[in-house]
Motif scaffolding. Structure first.
Motif, short mmCIF file in Angstrom:
data_model
loop_
_atom_site.label_atom_id
_atom_site.label_comp_id
_atom_site.label_asym_id
_atom_site.label_seq_id
_atom_site.Cartn_x
_atom_site.Cartn_y
_atom_site.Cartn_z
N ASP A 43 0.81 -1.21 0.00
CA ASP A 43 0.00 0.00 0.00
C ASP A 43 0.85 1.27 0.00
O ASP A 43 0.32 2.38 0.01
CB ASP A 43 -0.94 0.01 1.20
CG ASP A 43 -0.18 -0.09 2.52
OD1 ASP A 43 0.99 -0.53 2.50
OD2 ASP A 43 -0.76 0.25 3.58
N VAL A 44 2.20 1.12 -0.03
CA VAL A 44 3.06 2.29 -0.04
C VAL A 44 2.94 2.98 -1.42
O VAL A 44 3.07 2.32 -2.47
CB VAL A 44 4.53 1.90 0.22
CG1 VAL A 44 5.44 3.13 0.09
CG2 VAL A 44 4.67 1.28 1.58
N VAL A 45 2.70 4.29 -1.41
CA VAL A 45 2.57 5.05 -2.64
C VAL A 45 3.97 5.47 -3.11
O VAL A 45 4.71 6.09 -2.35
CB VAL A 45 1.68 6.29 -2.44
CG1 VAL A 45 1.60 7.11 -3.74
CG2 VAL A 45 0.29 5.87 -1.97
N LEU A 46 4.31 5.15 -4.36
CA LEU A 46 5.67 5.40 -4.87
C LEU A 46 5.66 6.17 -6.19
O LEU A 46 6.59 6.06 -6.99
CB LEU A 46 6.41 4.06 -5.07
CG LEU A 46 6.66 3.23 -3.82
CD1 LEU A 46 7.30 1.90 -4.17
CD2 LEU A 46 7.56 4.00 -2.84
N ASP A 47 4.63 6.99 -6.42
CA ASP A 47 4.65 7.79 -7.64
C ASP A 47 5.53 9.03 -7.42
O ASP A 47 6.08 9.25 -6.33
CB ASP A 47 3.24 8.17 -8.08
CG ASP A 47 2.48 8.93 -7.00
OD1 ASP A 47 3.12 9.73 -6.28
OD2 ASP A 47 1.25 8.76 -6.88
N ASN A 48 5.64 9.87 -8.46
CA ASN A 48 6.55 11.01 -8.40
C ASN A 48 6.14 12.09 -7.41
O ASN A 48 6.92 13.01 -7.13
CB ASN A 48 6.71 11.63 -9.78
CG ASN A 48 7.50 10.74 -10.72
OD1 ASN A 48 8.30 9.93 -10.27
ND2 ASN A 48 7.27 10.89 -12.01
N SER A 49 4.94 11.99 -6.87
CA SER A 49 4.50 12.99 -5.90
C SER A 49 5.01 12.70 -4.51
O SER A 49 4.87 13.53 -3.60
CB SER A 49 2.96 13.06 -5.88
OG SER A 49 2.42 11.83 -5.40
N THR A 50 5.62 11.53 -4.31
CA THR A 50 6.11 11.15 -2.98
C THR A 50 7.64 11.21 -2.94
O THR A 50 8.32 11.05 -3.96
CB THR A 50 5.67 9.73 -2.62
OG1 THR A 50 6.31 8.79 -3.51
CG2 THR A 50 4.16 9.59 -2.78
N GLN A 51 8.17 11.44 -1.75
CA GLN A 51 9.62 11.48 -1.58
C GLN A 51 10.26 10.11 -1.86
O GLN A 51 11.33 10.02 -2.48
CB GLN A 51 9.96 11.95 -0.17
CG GLN A 51 9.58 13.39 0.10
CD GLN A 51 9.84 13.80 1.54
OE1 GLN A 51 9.72 12.98 2.45
NE2 GLN A 51 10.18 15.06 1.75
N ASP A 52 9.59 9.04 -1.37
CA ASP A 52 10.14 7.70 -1.61
C ASP A 52 10.16 7.37 -3.09
O ASP A 52 11.14 6.78 -3.61
CB ASP A 52 9.30 6.65 -0.86
CG ASP A 52 9.47 6.72 0.65
OD1 ASP A 52 10.48 7.31 1.08
OD2 ASP A 52 8.62 6.18 1.36
#
Length: 401
Positions: A43-52
């Motif tokens: 469920d971790v969000v990893l698109d370009n809007s996130t730091q990760d």
């Protein structure tokens, strides 16, 4: 390219029997995202809007750049794929060096008093007034004249025609006249990768079992030589090119005449006469004088007329690109070539991305040395090079209905 990555080892380059390959940036990023979610949860969000997501993108870029460097290093070991400095280094195994920007040269006939020595002499052309340097020391032989190679002191392409180098720039007692029986061989910019690869391929003929191949390979390795072609008449009658029985004819564009003649003398079969309009006298290791003849190529002007139907998007710039491509193809053909009209259709067809879909070719005609335009093929004499500057290609574009 790898379709997907299933193991961490596949992030790096892979070397196989077919060469080297590496995963794409998208595949690397997808693998890192999958591994990350395997650790911290799907469920971790990893698109370009996130730091990760941005951090994983940076890691993927670093891995992809590292792989690209490894591919470049791998390819640098082959003359077929090496580029730039790497190609300059790898061809050294063939005894070659990338040609630096060169000066134009021209064979001139020096006439004067027998035995007179011309030291650091130079001549001037009547076209541009450029100065052309002779070899450091020129001695007039018993024949009263000698052919030597004059080198233009101005770097780059300087073209002068037959009979243009007639001014003695450094008057010397006993030196009476100078002229050139052939056109100049133009200088060139720093040798391109494509040209160096071709030279490397041709140089492998040096140790060949065929005498002619080895002779041409040695000539092509000389500094300043742009091209070399060889013909052998092994019959007992003069052939269709006018080459005498049991003789060879070598056509060389560029390079020093004395060096070329020396290579021919050393590489040709013993007792084989040489045929050509340029004559040099070579002294062998036993002190015997040997006369070597070869050709400097004549230059035949090719003009082309292209007819096309302009479609949507056609511009004059696209027409200029067509003309440049056709001119480069013709000018790059070797001496004695046949220029086929139908093959020019391929050269006049640009890739789609460069405007190839904006016109339809309707006709191509050619002419030799200002003759009548026709659709006939042009067959050049065996010792003639084609010349087709872009200005010789005319494009007539008609609008679509």
């Amino acid at each position: 390219m790898m379709a997907s990555i299933s193991d961490v080892s596949q992030l790096a380059c892979t070397v196989s029997a077919t060469g080297i390959s590496a995963p794409s940036y998208a595949d690397v990023l997808a693998y890192l995202q999958s591994a990350y979610q395997g650790i911290y949860g799907s469920d971790v969000v990893l698109d370009n809007s996130t730091q990760d997501g941005q951090w994983l993108g940076i890691l993927a870029q670093a891995i992809t750049a590292s792989n690209a460097s490894m591919i470049a290093a791998f390819n640098s070991f082959s003359p077929a794929t090496a580029q730039g400095t790497a190609l300059s280094s790898v061809v050294k195994i063939n005894g070659l060096a990338r040609a630096a920007a060169s000066y134009s040269s021209c064979d001139v006939v020096i006439t004067g008093t027998v035995g007179r020595t011309i030291t650091n002499g130079s001549v001037r052309d009547t076209v541009y007034g450029y100065i052309w340097s002779l070899p450091a020391s020129v001695v007039i032989p018993a024949a009263g004249s000698i052919t030597v190679t004059a080198t233009c002191t101005t770097i780059g392409s300087v073209l002068v025609g037959i009979g243009s180098l007639t001014v003695i720039n450094t008057p010397t007692l006993g030196w009476t006249s100078v002229t050139n029986a052939s056109a100049s061989a133009p200088g060139s910019p720093v040798q391109s990768d494509a040209s160096l690869r071709q030279q490397q391929s041709e140089s492998t003929m040096l140790p060949s079992q065929t005498i002619m191949d080895g002779l041409l390979g040695a000539i092509l390795a000389l500094p300043g030589v742009n091209s070399a072609e060889g013909y052998e008449n092994d019959t007992n009658v003069t052939d269709a090119n006018g080459i005498p029985p049991n003789s060879i004819a070598i056509i060389v564009d560029g390079g020093d005449a004395t060096q070329i003649a020396t290579v021919i003398a050393n590489k040709k079969t013993m007792g084989t006469p040489t045929y050509g309009t340029t004559t040099e006298t070579i002294t062998d290791s036993a002190g015997n004088s040997r006369t070597i003849n070869f050709f400097r190529p004549t230059v035949d002007a090719i003009t082309v007329q292209l007819g096309l139907l302009a479609l949507s998007g056609y511009t004059d710039a696209i027409g200029s690109a067509i003309a440049a491509q056709v001119a480069a193809y013709i000018s790059g053909l070797p001496a004695g070539s046949t220029i086929y009209t139908t093959r020019l259709y391929a050269q006049a067809t640009l890739p789609n991305a460069e405007g190839g879909l904006t016109y339809d070719l309707t006709s191509i005609q050619m002419a030799l040395n200002g003759g009548t335009m026709s659709t006939n093929n042009i067959v050049l004499p065996f010792n003639a090079l084609p010349s087709c500057p872009v200005s010789n290609v005319t494009i007539t574009a008609t609008g679509s209905s």
